[in-house]
Design a protein around this motif. Structure first.
Motif, PDB file in Angstrom:
ATOM      1  N   GLU A  41       0.807  -1.225   0.000  1.00 51.69           N
ATOM      2  CA  GLU A  41       0.000   0.000   0.000  1.00 51.69           C
ATOM      3  C   GLU A  41       0.841   1.275   0.000  1.00 51.69           C
ATOM      4  N   ARG A  42       2.008   1.229   0.654  1.00 50.87           N
ATOM      5  CA  ARG A  42       2.805   2.453   0.789  1.00 50.87           C
ATOM      6  C   ARG A  42       4.166   2.368   0.109  1.00 50.87           C
ATOM      7  N   GLN A  43       4.460   1.184  -0.471  1.00 49.09           N
ATOM      8  CA  GLN A  43       5.732   0.992  -1.175  1.00 49.09           C
ATOM      9  C   GLN A  43       6.933   1.350  -0.287  1.00 49.09           C
ATOM     10  N   GLU A  44       6.890   0.843   0.936  1.00 49.00           N
ATOM     11  CA  GLU A  44       7.984   1.091   1.876  1.00 49.00           C
ATOM     12  C   GLU A  44       8.052  -0.057   2.877  1.00 49.00           C
ATOM     13  N   VAL A  45       9.213  -0.160   3.551  1.00 49.41           N
ATOM     14  CA  VAL A  45       9.391  -1.192   4.559  1.00 49.41           C
ATOM     15  C   VAL A  45      10.242  -0.620   5.689  1.00 49.41           C
ATOM     16  N   MET A  46       9.958  -1.087   6.916  1.00 52.53           N
ATOM     17  CA  MET A  46      10.770  -0.670   8.051  1.00 52.53           C
ATOM     18  C   MET A  46      11.912  -1.667   8.235  1.00 52.53           C
ATOM     19  N   THR A  47      13.131  -1.154   8.373  1.00 54.18           N
ATOM     20  CA  THR A  47      14.299  -2.009   8.524  1.00 54.18           C
ATOM     21  C   THR A  47      14.489  -2.423   9.977  1.00 54.18           C
ATOM     22  N   VAL A  48      15.456  -3.291  10.217  1.00 48.37           N
ATOM     23  CA  VAL A  48      15.719  -3.762  11.572  1.00 48.37           C
ATOM     24  C   VAL A  48      16.229  -2.649  12.477  1.00 48.37           C
ATOM     25  N   THR A  49      16.742  -1.579  11.873  1.00 48.58           N
ATOM     26  CA  THR A  49      17.237  -0.450  12.669  1.00 48.58           C
ATOM     27  C   THR A  49      16.183   0.631  12.864  1.00 48.58           C
ATOM     28  N   GLY A  50      14.971   0.396  12.326  1.00 49.29           N
ATOM     29  CA  GLY A  50      13.892   1.356  12.494  1.00 49.29           C
ATOM     30  C   GLY A  50      13.781   2.382  11.392  1.00 49.29           C
ATOM     31  N   ASP A  51      14.696   2.313  10.393  1.00 51.49           N
ATOM     32  CA  ASP A  51      14.600   3.217   9.248  1.00 51.49           C
ATOM     33  C   ASP A  51      13.468   2.771   8.335  1.00 51.49           C
ATOM     34  N   VAL A  52      12.891   3.711   7.611  1.00 50.04           N
ATOM     35  CA  VAL A  52      11.872   3.397   6.622  1.00 50.04           C
ATOM     36  C   VAL A  52      12.452   3.679   5.238  1.00 50.04           C
ATOM     37  N   ILE A  53      12.471   2.664   4.374  1.00 51.03           N
ATOM     38  CA  ILE A  53      13.039   2.824   3.039  1.00 51.03           C
ATOM     39  C   ILE A  53      11.983   2.520   1.976  1.00 51.03           C
ATOM     40  N   SER A  54      12.147   3.136   0.816  1.00 53.90           N
ATOM     41  CA  SER A  54      11.226   2.900  -0.297  1.00 53.90           C
ATOM     42  C   SER A  54      11.501   1.539  -0.924  1.00 53.90           C
ATOM     43  N   ILE A  55      10.445   0.934  -1.436  1.00 55.94           N
ATOM     44  CA  ILE A  55      10.564  -0.400  -2.016  1.00 55.94           C
ATOM     45  C   ILE A  55       9.482  -0.571  -3.073  1.00 55.94           C
ATOM     46  N   GLN A  56       9.766  -1.330  -4.124  1.00 53.08           N
ATOM     47  CA  GLN A  56       8.766  -1.606  -5.156  1.00 53.08           C
ATOM     48  C   GLN A  56       8.322  -3.046  -5.022  1.00 53.08           C
ATOM     49  N   ALA A  57       7.025  -3.262  -4.925  1.00 59.27           N
ATOM     50  CA  ALA A  57       6.496  -4.599  -4.658  1.00 59.27           C
ATOM     51  C   ALA A  57       5.679  -5.109  -5.842  1.00 59.27           C
ATOM     52  N   ASP A  58       6.347  -5.799  -6.774  1.00 61.07           N
ATOM     53  CA  ASP A  58       5.645  -6.422  -7.893  1.00 61.07           C
ATOM     54  C   ASP A  58       5.230  -7.847  -7.552  1.00 61.07           C
ATOM     55  N   THR A  59       6.069  -8.507  -6.777  1.00 59.21           N
ATOM     56  CA  THR A  59       5.793  -9.889  -6.386  1.00 59.21           C
ATOM     57  C   THR A  59       6.279 -10.106  -4.961  1.00 59.21           C
ATOM     58  N   ILE A  60       5.506 -10.852  -4.184  1.00 57.89           N
ATOM     59  CA  ILE A  60       5.812 -11.075  -2.772  1.00 57.89           C
ATOM     60  C   ILE A  60       6.195 -12.533  -2.570  1.00 57.89           C
ATOM     61  N   CYS A  61       7.325 -12.752  -1.918  1.00 51.28           N
ATOM     62  CA  CYS A  61       7.803 -14.115  -1.695  1.00 51.28           C
ATOM     63  C   CYS A  61       7.459 -14.623  -0.295  1.00 51.28           C
ATOM     64  N   LEU A  62       6.959 -15.845  -0.268  1.00 49.65           N
ATOM     65  CA  LEU A  62       6.799 -16.604   0.972  1.00 49.65           C
ATOM     66  C   LEU A  62       7.659 -17.855   0.847  1.00 49.65           C
ATOM     67  N   HIS A  63       8.300 -18.260   1.917  1.00 50.24           N
ATOM     68  CA  HIS A  63       9.184 -19.421   1.846  1.00 50.24           C
ATOM     69  C   HIS A  63       8.451 -20.702   2.218  1.00 50.24           C
ATOM     70  N   GLY A  64       8.534 -21.670   1.304  1.00 53.47           N
ATOM     71  CA  GLY A  64       7.864 -22.945   1.525  1.00 53.47           C
ATOM     72  C   GLY A  64       8.458 -23.739   2.662  1.00 53.47           C
ATOM     73  N   ASP A  65       9.728 -23.468   3.015  1.00 51.22           N
ATOM     74  CA  ASP A  65      10.362 -24.221   4.096  1.00 51.22           C
ATOM     75  C   ASP A  65      10.139 -23.564   5.458  1.00 51.22           C
ATOM     76  N   ASN A  66       9.432 -22.436   5.481  1.00 50.34           N
ATOM     77  CA  ASN A  66       9.036 -21.811   6.745  1.00 50.34           C
ATOM     78  C   ASN A  66       7.947 -22.684   7.387  1.00 50.34           C
ATOM     79  N   VAL A  67       8.125 -23.062   8.638  1.00 41.19           N
ATOM     80  CA  VAL A  67       7.167 -23.962   9.288  1.00 41.19           C
ATOM     81  C   VAL A  67       5.770 -23.351   9.348  1.00 41.19           C
TER      82      VAL A  67
END
Length: 241
Positions: free
Chosen positions: A201-227
């Protein structure tokens, strides 16, 4: 708005089963199938293609470094020429299996360490992009959002998909947090959902340090090996719809 939800599958090997492939296929729109170097084997590849066609999913090749023991997540120094060849070898193998089952390969997404190396190494990224383009220029190249790999794909003439990760955390330079660190993978469903919606919705993500960076989301990955993979996929699909 159309958002692609993708998952890395076909990562079982011989007698070892990894992930819940058929369950994941109910909730995603694209699958990236391991090609035997970091995971998978010929029979697993063929069976995963068959299942993906049954679910009418976009089928992509998921080439990785030759590292079965390390699941392709250990960095191995390779030259651009080697990268070109190993990507072509793996994509060609999966493409043959898809064609044999009357399907069509739609995209390529490098795996693990190869993916992360190409996100920062321009020469490696260009070699991978050229390898894909020389196989079939209609293939879509998946790469980390804003990375050298997506830039190389565009420069080579490929259509690219900027990929973001539902269950991984980010560094301030836009790279993924190394899996060697404790906070690299998100397991809490609420945090995953919050991160995905923010990216979409906002084309951004919060990093582990609390910064907010811009990001482009065309496709979202989920990991099949995640329990928690299947549960997260179901919840995310419902929320995105």
């Amino acid at each position: 708005m159309i958002i692609d939800l993708n998952c890395d599958l076909g990562e079982s090997f011989g007698a070892y089963t990894i992930g819940q492939d058929e369950e994941m296929m109910k909730y995603v729109s694209s699958v990236n199938i391991a090609c035997g170097f970091h995971a998978g084997d010929p029979l697993v590849m063929a069976q995963t293609v068959e299942q993906a066609l049954k679910h009418d999913l976009n089928i992509g090749a998921h080439p990785g470094l030759p590292d079965l023991q390390g699941f392709g997540r250990r960095s191995i120094h390779i030259t651009p020429r080697e990268a070109y060849a190993l990507v072509q070898y793996q994509v060609g193998a999966l493409q043959a299996m898809v064609t044999a089952q009357k399907g069509k390969l739609t995209h390529v997404k490098p795996h693990g360490a190869l993916y992360n190396m190409a996100a920062k190494d321009r020469d490696l990224a260009l070699a991978i992009a050229k390898s894909v383009c020389d196989i079939d220029e209609s293939l879509v190249l998946f790469g980390l959002s804003g990375s050298e790999l997506t830039k190389a794909g565009t420069e080579t003439g490929l259509k690219v998909a900027h990929e973001v990760f539902a269950d991984r955390t980010y560094q301030s330079d836009g790279s993924l947090t190394p899996r060697s660190l404790h906070d690299a993978v998100l397991h809490d469903a609420d945090r995953v959902e919050e991160q995905v919606l923010r990216m979409v919705e906002r084309q951004e993500v919060m990093t582990v340090t609390g910064d907010v960076i811009s990001i482009q989301a065309d496709t979202i990955c989920l990991h099949g090996d995640n329990v928690e993979g299947v549960r997260l996929a179901k919840r995310l699909r419902e929320k995105l719809v």
